[in-house]
Design a protein around this motif. Structure first.
Motif, PDB file in Angstrom:
ATOM      1  N   PRO A   4       0.819  -1.110   0.033  1.00  0.00           N
ATOM      2  CA  PRO A   4       0.059  -0.112   0.058  1.00  0.00           C
ATOM      3  C   PRO A   4       0.743   1.237  -0.095  1.00  0.00           C
ATOM      4  N   GLU A   5       0.501   2.267  -0.816  1.00  0.00           N
ATOM      5  CA  GLU A   5       1.172   3.560  -0.723  1.00  0.00           C
ATOM      6  C   GLU A   5       1.146   4.288   0.458  1.00  0.00           C
ATOM      7  N   LEU A   6       2.000   5.002   0.975  1.00  0.00           N
ATOM      8  CA  LEU A   6       2.028   5.858   1.887  1.00  0.00           C
ATOM      9  C   LEU A   6       1.997   7.456   1.299  1.00  0.00           C
ATOM     10  N   ILE A   7       1.078   8.183   1.603  1.00  0.00           N
ATOM     11  CA  ILE A   7       0.739   9.387   0.947  1.00  0.00           C
ATOM     12  C   ILE A   7       1.631  10.683   1.494  1.00  0.00           C
ATOM     13  N   ALA A   8       2.010  10.294   2.740  1.00  0.00           N
ATOM     14  CA  ALA A   8       2.587  11.455   3.241  1.00  0.00           C
ATOM     15  C   ALA A   8       3.953  11.092   3.722  1.00  0.00           C
ATOM     16  N   CYS A  56       4.049   7.570  18.780  1.00  0.00           N
ATOM     17  CA  CYS A  56       4.576   8.841  18.803  1.00  0.00           C
ATOM     18  C   CYS A  56       5.241   9.313  17.375  1.00  0.00           C
ATOM     19  N   GLY A  57       5.512  10.507  17.390  1.00  0.00           N
ATOM     20  CA  GLY A  57       6.427  10.983  16.265  1.00  0.00           C
ATOM     21  C   GLY A  57       5.543  10.685  15.068  1.00  0.00           C
ATOM     22  N   ASP A  58       6.314  10.334  14.077  1.00  0.00           N
ATOM     23  CA  ASP A  58       5.600  10.059  12.651  1.00  0.00           C
ATOM     24  C   ASP A  58       4.576   8.853  12.638  1.00  0.00           C
ATOM     25  N   LEU A  59       4.829   8.111  13.467  1.00  0.00           N
ATOM     26  CA  LEU A  59       3.726   7.050  13.577  1.00  0.00           C
ATOM     27  C   LEU A  59       2.348   7.741  13.938  1.00  0.00           C
ATOM     28  N   ALA A  60       2.294   8.633  14.931  1.00  0.00           N
ATOM     29  CA  ALA A  60       1.005   9.222  15.160  1.00  0.00           C
ATOM     30  C   ALA A  60       0.645  10.113  13.869  1.00  0.00           C
ATOM     31  N   ARG A  61       1.577  10.901  13.455  1.00  0.00           N
ATOM     32  CA  ARG A  61       1.135  11.414  12.015  1.00  0.00           C
ATOM     33  C   ARG A  61       0.544  10.682  11.018  1.00  0.00           C
ATOM     34  N   ALA A  62       1.162   9.485  10.839  1.00  0.00           N
ATOM     35  CA  ALA A  62       0.685   8.454   9.677  1.00  0.00           C
ATOM     36  C   ALA A  62      -0.858   8.098  10.378  1.00  0.00           C
ATOM     37  N   VAL A  63      -1.182   7.605  11.551  1.00  0.00           N
ATOM     38  CA  VAL A  63      -2.464   7.303  11.770  1.00  0.00           C
ATOM     39  C   VAL A  63      -3.629   8.476  11.538  1.00  0.00           C
ATOM     40  N   ARG A  64      -3.076   9.793  11.544  1.00  0.00           N
ATOM     41  CA  ARG A  64      -4.204  10.755  11.456  1.00  0.00           C
ATOM     42  C   ARG A  64      -4.288  10.873   9.779  1.00  0.00           C
ATOM     43  N   VAL A  65      -3.227  10.258   8.838  1.00  0.00           N
ATOM     44  CA  VAL A  65      -3.314  10.565   7.538  1.00  0.00           C
ATOM     45  C   VAL A  65      -3.537   9.512   6.656  1.00  0.00           C
ATOM     46  N   GLU A  66      -3.013   8.428   7.019  1.00  0.00           N
ATOM     47  CA  GLU A  66      -2.745   7.205   6.100  1.00  0.00           C
ATOM     48  C   GLU A  66      -3.989   6.060   6.404  1.00  0.00           C
ATOM     49  N   SER A  67      -4.200   5.087   5.474  1.00  0.00           N
ATOM     50  CA  SER A  67      -5.108   4.301   5.394  1.00  0.00           C
ATOM     51  C   SER A  67      -4.796   3.176   6.645  1.00  0.00           C
ATOM     52  N   VAL A  68      -6.017   2.471   6.988  1.00  0.00           N
ATOM     53  CA  VAL A  68      -5.755   1.417   7.891  1.00  0.00           C
ATOM     54  C   VAL A  68      -4.756   0.196   7.152  1.00  0.00           C
ATOM     55  N   GLU A  69      -5.071   0.032   6.062  1.00  0.00           N
ATOM     56  CA  GLU A  69      -4.125  -1.181   5.364  1.00  0.00           C
ATOM     57  C   GLU A  69      -2.931  -0.714   5.088  1.00  0.00           C
ATOM     58  N   ALA A  70      -2.498   0.625   4.921  1.00  0.00           N
ATOM     59  CA  ALA A  70      -1.049   0.882   4.907  1.00  0.00           C
ATOM     60  C   ALA A  70      -0.406   0.944   6.138  1.00  0.00           C
ATOM     61  N   ILE A  71      -0.974   1.242   7.361  1.00  0.00           N
ATOM     62  CA  ILE A  71      -0.330   1.398   8.380  1.00  0.00           C
ATOM     63  C   ILE A  71      -0.025  -0.122   8.987  1.00  0.00           C
ATOM     64  N   GLY A  90      -8.809  10.966  18.174  1.00  0.00           N
ATOM     65  CA  GLY A  90      -9.774  11.345  17.887  1.00  0.00           C
ATOM     66  C   GLY A  90      -9.820  11.729  16.336  1.00  0.00           C
ATOM     67  N   VAL A  91      -9.425  10.755  15.665  1.00  0.00           N
ATOM     68  CA  VAL A  91      -9.152  10.648  14.109  1.00  0.00           C
ATOM     69  C   VAL A  91     -10.617  10.061  13.583  1.00  0.00           C
ATOM     70  N   GLU A  92     -11.099  10.678  12.365  1.00  0.00           N
ATOM     71  CA  GLU A  92     -12.503  10.271  11.719  1.00  0.00           C
ATOM     72  C   GLU A  92     -12.055   8.884  11.069  1.00  0.00           C
ATOM     73  N   ARG A  93     -13.031   8.083  10.776  1.00  0.00           N
ATOM     74  CA  ARG A  93     -12.987   6.840   9.968  1.00  0.00           C
ATOM     75  C   ARG A  93     -12.267   6.876   8.762  1.00  0.00           C
ATOM     76  N   VAL A  94     -12.884   7.978   7.987  1.00  0.00           N
ATOM     77  CA  VAL A  94     -11.995   8.273   6.609  1.00  0.00           C
ATOM     78  C   VAL A  94     -11.047   9.180   6.535  1.00  0.00           C
ATOM     79  N   THR A  95      -9.704   8.580   6.552  1.00  0.00           N
ATOM     80  CA  THR A  95      -8.690   9.777   6.336  1.00  0.00           C
ATOM     81  C   THR A  95      -8.238  10.124   5.111  1.00  0.00           C
ATOM     82  N   GLU A  96      -7.347  10.978   4.602  1.00  0.00           N
ATOM     83  CA  GLU A  96      -6.858  11.352   3.313  1.00  0.00           C
ATOM     84  C   GLU A  96      -6.313   9.936   2.691  1.00  0.00           C
ATOM     85  N   GLY A  97      -5.572   9.095   3.423  1.00  0.00           N
ATOM     86  CA  GLY A  97      -5.116   8.000   2.972  1.00  0.00           C
ATOM     87  C   GLY A  97      -6.107   7.015   2.446  1.00  0.00           C
TER      88      GLY A  97
END
Length: 232
Positions: A4-8, A56-71, A90-97
């Motif tokens: 899966p592609e990481l968009i950020a 922490c750090g970039d992992l928390a950023r990824a959770v807010r942006v990426e898809s579940v499959e990518a993480i 507090g991240v919504e169900r549908v992220t940008e990823g």
């Protein structure tokens, strides 16, 4: 199956070693017990049993942006863990990823998808969807699940959300002005009592992203609520 592609990206682990203490977004200060073996190796907390990553750090950023499959693929975790992280942050169900992944699989252009979401959220569309369900008996599995949920022991968190819902806090009557000192103090107190971002948003009449952003600005995400309660 392609990765899966990481968009950020890129996503880099924090500069630490075994025995160091770093801040987890949910549980506060944790000791590094080792590193995971995954496409993106990440520090795990010192504990017995299954390895638990330090959020922490970039992992928390990824959770807010990426898809579940990518993480799940890049960090080697299960979908349930990603959903737990999203709920805690507090991240919504549908992220940008997630949205990008769905668009690629369905072939729906982004502009068309945005127009479809706007139409589906309109009062006319919601009234039509409600009319198709009105008067129809629910599926037995649905009734059984609802009955099981109704009988389940309720938490204090559930009571806050239910009361806010009955008061109409879910309706579009949100405060969009500046945060006052009183608002920030109440946010801090509710957060340290163990409230989730969703519950605090209902109490203050704010959106969940707005509350999450203020938690980060105030540095509350680095505070261990368990240790704070113990001091009290």
């Amino acid at each position: 199956m392609a990765a899966p592609e990481l968009i950020a990206g890129p996503y880099l682990p924090p500069p630490c070693k075994v025995g160091d203490w770093i801040d987890d977004e949910v549980d506060g200060r944790l000791e590094v017990g080792g590193w995971t073996v995954a496409p993106i190796s990440w520090p795990r907390r010192k504990k017995t049993g299954r390895a638990a990553l330090i959020l922490c750090g970039d992992l928390a950023r990824a959770v807010r942006v990426e898809s579940v499959e990518a993480i799940c693929y890049w960090w080697g975790v299960r979908p349930t863990k990603v959903w737990m992280w999203r709920k805690a942050l507090g991240v919504e169900r549908v992220t940008e990823g997630t949205r990008k992944l769905l668009q690629e699989r369905t072939g729906v252009p982004p502009d068309a998808a945005r127009r479809g979401r706007r139409r589906a959220a309109s009062p006319e569309s919601r009234a039509k969807m409600a009319a198709t369900k009105r008067g129809r008996a629910a599926h037995p599995n649905t009734l059984a699940a609802l009955l099981k949920a109704a009988r389940r022991k309720k938490t204090q968190e559930w009571g806050v959300v239910a009361n806010a819902w009955m008061r109409g806090a879910h309706l579009p009557r949100l405060h969009r002005g500046e945060w006052t000192a009183g608002d920030l103090m109440q946010l801090r107190d509710e957060y340290l009592r163990g409230r989730s971002a969703r519950a605090i948003a209902l109490i203050l009449g704010r959106t969940v992203p707005a509350v999450t952003a203020q938690i980060d600005v105030l540095g509350l995400s680095a505070v261990s609520r368990k240790k704070w309660k113990a001091r009290k």
